[in-house]
Structures are given as structure tokens and as C-alpha cells.
Motif scaffolding. Structure first.
Motif, PDB file in Angstrom:
ATOM      1  N   UNK A  70       2.214  -7.099  15.385  1.00  0.00           N
ATOM      2  CA  UNK A  70       1.452  -5.091  16.060  1.00  0.00           C
ATOM      3  C   UNK A  70       1.777  -4.328  15.777  1.00  0.00           C
ATOM      4  N   UNK A  71       2.959  -3.758  14.599  1.00  0.00           N
ATOM      5  CA  UNK A  71       3.145  -3.394  13.708  1.00  0.00           C
ATOM      6  C   UNK A  71       2.177  -2.256  12.715  1.00  0.00           C
ATOM      7  N   UNK A  72       1.663  -3.813  12.332  1.00  0.00           N
ATOM      8  CA  UNK A  72       0.267  -3.558  10.947  1.00  0.00           C
ATOM      9  C   UNK A  72      -0.565  -2.325  11.813  1.00  0.00           C
ATOM     10  N   UNK A  73      -0.563  -2.929  12.881  1.00  0.00           N
ATOM     11  CA  UNK A  73      -2.087  -2.257  13.570  1.00  0.00           C
ATOM     12  C   UNK A  73      -1.501  -0.773  14.392  1.00  0.00           C
ATOM     13  N   UNK A  74      -0.881  -0.441  14.338  1.00  0.00           N
ATOM     14  CA  UNK A  74      -0.221   0.586  14.369  1.00  0.00           C
ATOM     15  C   UNK A  74       0.016   0.983  13.366  1.00  0.00           C
ATOM     16  N   UNK A  75      -0.064   1.032  13.207  1.00  0.00           N
ATOM     17  CA  UNK A  75       0.001   1.781  11.171  1.00  0.00           C
ATOM     18  C   UNK A  75      -1.212   2.008  10.843  1.00  0.00           C
ATOM     19  N   UNK A  76      -2.150   1.202  11.168  1.00  0.00           N
ATOM     20  CA  UNK A  76      -3.886   1.826  11.093  1.00  0.00           C
ATOM     21  C   UNK A  76      -4.890   2.005  11.394  1.00  0.00           C
ATOM     22  N   UNK A 111       0.324   7.169   2.485  1.00  0.00           N
ATOM     23  CA  UNK A 111       1.583   6.646   2.101  1.00  0.00           C
ATOM     24  C   UNK A 111       2.282   5.519   2.249  1.00  0.00           C
ATOM     25  N   UNK A 112       2.267   5.743   3.772  1.00  0.00           N
ATOM     26  CA  UNK A 112       2.827   4.923   4.895  1.00  0.00           C
ATOM     27  C   UNK A 112       2.552   3.435   4.473  1.00  0.00           C
ATOM     28  N   UNK A 113       4.330   2.908   4.387  1.00  0.00           N
ATOM     29  CA  UNK A 113       3.860   1.416   4.669  1.00  0.00           C
ATOM     30  C   UNK A 113       4.578   0.659   5.210  1.00  0.00           C
ATOM     31  N   UNK A 114       4.843  -0.754   5.463  1.00  0.00           N
ATOM     32  CA  UNK A 114       5.539  -1.577   6.006  1.00  0.00           C
ATOM     33  C   UNK A 114       6.373  -0.776   6.946  1.00  0.00           C
TER      34      UNK A 114
END
Length: 185
Positions: free
Chosen positions: A151-157, A169-172
Motif C-alpha cells: 500500500x505504501x508503494x502505491x501511495x508513493x507512486x 526523489x522520494x523513495x521508501x
């Protein structure tokens, strides 16, 4: 069960087209039909086969609260499996999944920007690929942390980077201290 498992169960229950059985005898009869024998139902509920038969006949009408909760959970987890399967398949193929949460989000950001975690209230529609990954992870027995990472990866994207348009530049991204989390698909 973790918070995400609970959220998936709630979303599944919202998909019911008919209410599950309400009375104790009808619930026990439903479980007997699903599991095949009083012994199997007894093993599921943590009672004796005689108790199951007493509940079915109505000779015992008020089981302890713990047993009532187990009966309710057992019935709801087996109720309308085709409706659940169809909704999950649609979410994983085309529909995606909507995640509403209030949680502390943290992330790794480039030098010179803030990466302090803070509480955010977000409602984000994640594409079908994330729904598929989430369902696959749950079916494979993944723990709550693994599902949080998906879910966090989906929020990031989708939310933080807006599909690669901003904040590249945001990761993790990490989800911590979940106040509440609700899913809809």
C-alpha cells in the motif's frame, strides 16, 4: 489478523448481496452444511460436537460471548464466496482499490528537503496492479507489514509522485502508526 486483513474483511462484508443467517440454529446449520459434520464445526469453534448439536436443536440458546463471536466469524468468512471472488477479481483486473487511512507517513527524500513523518488523512484510489499484489500477498499468508509495504508503494507512486510527475526523489515511503485504515473495491 492485522489491520489490513481486517480492512479487507470489512470490504468483503460490504459486498454481500444477502445478509448471513441471524439465528443461532440457522448459523449452525449453515456451518454444518459448509463443513460437513458436527465434529468439524466443533473443531472450528473450539467446542464439543455435542454442544454443536445442542445449538442446532435449540436446546442451548445462549453460548458464551467468545463462542458467539467465533460462530459469527466462521459464518461470515464462508458467506457468499462467489460474490467475494467476483469483486476481488474485478478489483484486481480493472477496478483497483480505494484506500482511506489516517496514519503517519515517512519517506526518504533528497538532501535539503524534509522527510519528517507526519500524520496524514488520505483517500487514494490505487490501480488494479496494487489490488492484485495485495490480494496475492494476503492469499500467500503475508503479514501486515508486507501488505503495508504494498500500500505504501502505491501511495508513493500515485499520491506522492503523482505517477512520476512530481517528487521523483522520494523513495521508501513507510506507513506507521495507523489510526484507521479502510479499503473499498
Amino acid at each position: 489478523m492485522g489491520q489490513i486483513d481486517d480492512a479487507i474483511e470489512r470490504a468483503d462484508r460490504e459486498a454481500f448481496t444477502r445478509e448471513p443467517p441471524k439465528t443461532l440454529p440457522t448459523r449452525i446449520n449453515y456451518l454444518l452444511k459448509q463443513l460437513g459434520s458436527a465434529k468439524a464445526v466443533a473443531a472450528e469453534l473450539g467446542v464439543t460436537a455435542d454442544s454443536v448439536n445442542r445449538y442446532r436443536r435449540g436446546a442451548r440458546k445462549n453460548p458464551p460471548k467468545v463462542i458467539t463471536a467465533k460462530i459469527d466469524a466462521a459464518v461470515r468468512s464462508r458467506w457468499q464466496p462467489l460474490v467475494r471472488k467476483r469483486r476481488r477479481k474485478q478489483a484486481a483486473a480493472t477496478g483497483g482499490i480505494t484506500v482511506e487511512t489516517r496514519a503517519r507517513f515517512g519517506y526518504t527524500a533528497p538532501i535539503g528537503t524534509t522527510d519528517d513523518g507526519r500524520f496524514r488523512r488520505l483517500t487514494v484510489h490505487l490501480p488494479a496492479t496494487y489490488a492484485q499484489r495485495l490480494f496475492d500477498a494476503r492469499d500467500a499468508g503475508a503479514d501486515d507489514q508486507e501488505m503495508r509495504r504494498i500500500i505504501a508503494e502505491g501511495f508513493k507512486d500515485i499520491y506522492f509522485q503523482d505517477g512520476g510527475i512530481r517528487a521523483t526523489g522520494i523513495s521508501d515511503v513507510a506507513i506507521n502508526d495507523i489510526d484507521y485504515l479502510d479499503l473499498d473495491f
